[in-house]
Design a protein around this motif. Structure first.
Motif, PDB file in Angstrom:
ATOM      1  N   SER A  74       1.611  -1.349   0.184  1.00 12.66           N
ATOM      2  CA  SER A  74       0.279  -0.096  -0.343  1.00 12.66           C
ATOM      3  C   SER A  74       0.523   0.884   0.152  1.00 12.66           C
ATOM      4  O   SER A  74       2.410   1.228   0.330  1.00 12.66           O
ATOM      5  CB  SER A  74      -0.849   0.200   1.556  1.00 12.66           C
ATOM      6  N   THR A  75       0.344   2.091  -0.383  1.00 10.67           N
ATOM      7  CA  THR A  75       0.592   3.899  -0.033  1.00 10.67           C
ATOM      8  C   THR A  75       1.672   4.383   1.175  1.00 10.67           C
ATOM      9  O   THR A  75       2.587   4.683   0.924  1.00 10.67           O
ATOM     10  CB  THR A  75       0.427   4.955  -0.896  1.00 10.67           C
ATOM     11  N   THR A  79       0.587  -1.746   4.769  1.00  8.72           N
ATOM     12  CA  THR A  79       0.009  -3.444   4.356  1.00  8.72           C
ATOM     13  C   THR A  79       0.532  -3.836   2.891  1.00  8.72           C
ATOM     14  O   THR A  79       0.977  -3.166   2.103  1.00  8.72           O
ATOM     15  CB  THR A  79      -1.424  -3.416   3.782  1.00  8.72           C
ATOM     16  N   TYR A  81      -0.044  -6.742  -0.754  1.00 11.31           N
ATOM     17  CA  TYR A  81      -1.553  -7.461  -0.628  1.00 11.31           C
ATOM     18  C   TYR A  81      -0.529  -8.676  -1.850  1.00 11.31           C
ATOM     19  O   TYR A  81       0.578  -8.317  -2.992  1.00 11.31           O
ATOM     20  CB  TYR A  81      -2.157  -7.102  -1.855  1.00 11.31           C
ATOM     21  N   PHE A 120      -1.213  -0.443  -6.646  1.00 10.47           N
ATOM     22  CA  PHE A 120      -1.426  -0.260  -5.319  1.00 10.47           C
ATOM     23  C   PHE A 120      -1.592   1.374  -6.538  1.00 10.47           C
ATOM     24  O   PHE A 120      -0.918   1.639  -6.122  1.00 10.47           O
ATOM     25  CB  PHE A 120      -1.132  -0.465  -4.727  1.00 10.47           C
ATOM     26  N   ASP A 123      -4.973   4.414  -3.319  1.00  7.62           N
ATOM     27  CA  ASP A 123      -5.156   3.542  -2.406  1.00  7.62           C
ATOM     28  C   ASP A 123      -6.382   2.569  -2.604  1.00  7.62           C
ATOM     29  O   ASP A 123      -7.171   2.368  -1.366  1.00  7.62           O
ATOM     30  CB  ASP A 123      -6.260   5.297  -0.932  1.00  7.62           C
ATOM     31  N   LYS A 124      -6.377   2.116  -3.878  1.00 16.71           N
ATOM     32  CA  LYS A 124      -6.820   1.193  -4.188  1.00 16.71           C
ATOM     33  C   LYS A 124      -6.166  -0.168  -4.510  1.00 16.71           C
ATOM     34  O   LYS A 124      -5.147   0.509  -5.752  1.00 16.71           O
ATOM     35  CB  LYS A 124      -8.080   1.291  -4.798  1.00 16.71           C
ATOM     36  N   ALA A 125      -6.337  -1.624  -4.577  1.00 14.30           N
ATOM     37  CA  ALA A 125      -4.875  -2.013  -5.015  1.00 14.30           C
ATOM     38  C   ALA A 125      -6.339  -2.953  -6.376  1.00 14.30           C
ATOM     39  O   ALA A 125      -7.482  -3.174  -6.601  1.00 14.30           O
ATOM     40  CB  ALA A 125      -5.756  -3.856  -4.436  1.00 14.30           C
ATOM     41  N   PRO A 140      -9.460  -0.993  -0.125  1.00 12.55           N
ATOM     42  CA  PRO A 140      -9.874  -1.313   1.123  1.00 12.55           C
ATOM     43  C   PRO A 140     -10.529  -0.865   2.395  1.00 12.55           C
ATOM     44  O   PRO A 140     -10.974  -0.882   3.505  1.00 12.55           O
ATOM     45  CB  PRO A 140      -8.089  -0.743   1.449  1.00 12.55           C
TER      46      PRO A 140
END
Length: 349
Positions: A74-75, A79, A81, A120, A123-125, A140
């Protein structure tokens, strides 16, 4: 009887102290995740390794699903993924807490199958779903898949999303194509009800390249997309302004797997899973600079943002080769687990 009570009390006192000692030693030996960490997937061990890039020591190995392939952080760098691929048949993305160094939860991507590559952005995968010939997006905050789009192409495999989240590039391995998806807005028509808002309309352009084109990257200036094909060993260069093939290089990189630009955009690294070669091209002259034998099968490529080194996952050799970007030589091998593949950075501000 008194002696029995004495020995029982003595036993619990000793074991209690021992437990306290073990806890203390464990806590002292625990190594926290640094603000800048290297992440590496082991397909054989089903683990995500967290590595200190300064010392190159493995700080933790966290269990993940049965067929992990690619990983992204994540940025905020807290976290990770991990896509659980299964050749296009599985439907999970594992979420890992990099600070606590433990699994958090698993995303069920159904009806999208075969998540393989992941980015990412905003703020989204964003991920490819090879088994469903599609790309998808996970939020998320809501903990839901909030968008998807089919490509209609076979083996939609790798993904790149621009920083504004408005363009997506994918390679479709078996179709031998690159998909360019652009987010456009359609304004309400004259017959729309009052208060109607513009709606998203993703437009796809399909660019033919060589069959087997898999690994790819976009130049740092955003003008070109380079992809290498495993079948004919050619490098296809797509002009992203014109959205069409601008050049094809007979590079003879058979078994080509991944491709990455150096941070300065001057060179392009291509790995071969078939030969174990790392081939380096000059991005401006489009000529080969060097061909290194780094193992029996080279896969994932990750550049150090500092511009000093590159990490190459040599899956067949069970190590990650570290390349000095100035001398273009192998300086070290790193053990992150069996059959290493996906690599990523996790950087906390």
């Amino acid at each position: 009887m008194k002696n029995s009570k004495y020995f029982i009390l003595r036993f619990f006192a000793i074991t209690g102290l021992l437990a306290t000692f073990i806890f203390f030693v464990t806590e002292c030996n625990a190594q926290s995740t640094p603000a800048r960490a290297l992440l590496a997937i082991s397909k054989a061990n089903h683990t995500l390794a967290i590595i200190d890039p300064a010392t190159l020591s493995v700080l933790a190995r966290i269990p993940v699903g049965e067929d992990p392939h690619e990983v992204v952080a994540s940025t905020d760098g807290k976290t990770a993924y991990v896509c659980i691929y299964g050749g296009g048949s599985l439907h999970e993305i594992n979420i890992i807490d990099l600070v606590a160094q433990k699994p958090l939860r698993t995303i069920d991507t159904r009806p999208l199958f075969g998540p393989h590559d992941i980015a990412f952005v905003n703020d989204k995968a964003w991920f490819t779903a090879e088994g469903s010939k599609a790309v998808g997006r996970y939020d998320p905050v809501t903990e839901k898949l909030d968008w998807s789009m089919g490509t209609g192409q076979d083996r939609t495999h790798m993904i790149y999303v621009t920083s504004d989240g408005k363009k997506i590039y994918t390679t479709n391995v078996s179709s031998g194509t690159v998909s360019i998806l652009v987010d456009t807005l359609i304004q309400p028509g004259k017959m729309a009800p009052p208060g109607a808002k513009p709606r998203q309309n993703w437009v796809q352009t399909i660019v033919p390249v060589s069959r087997g084109s898999e690994g790819f990257d976009v130049s740092p200036d955003g003008s070109e997309l380079w992809t290498a094909a495993s079948e004919d060993g050619a490098i296809s260069i797509v002009g992203l302004g014109a959205k069409k093939l601008s050049a094809k290089l007979d590079a003879k990189i058979f078994g080509a797997n991944r491709l990455k630009f150096t941070p300065d955009g001057r060179q392009v690294f291509i790995s071969s899973l078939q030969t174990g070669d790392l081939v380096i091209y000059d991005a401006k002259s489009r000529l080969q600079v060097k061909r290194l034998k780094i193992g029996n099968g080279a896969a994932g490529i990750l550049m150090d943002p500092t511009g000093s080194r590159a990490f190459i996952a040599c899956s067949a050799d069970n190590y990650v080769a570290i390349i000095d970007l100035k001398t273009l030589t192998v300086t070290r091998h790193l053990d992150v687990g069996g059959v290493p593949d996906g690599l990523a950075w996790a950087i906390r501000p």
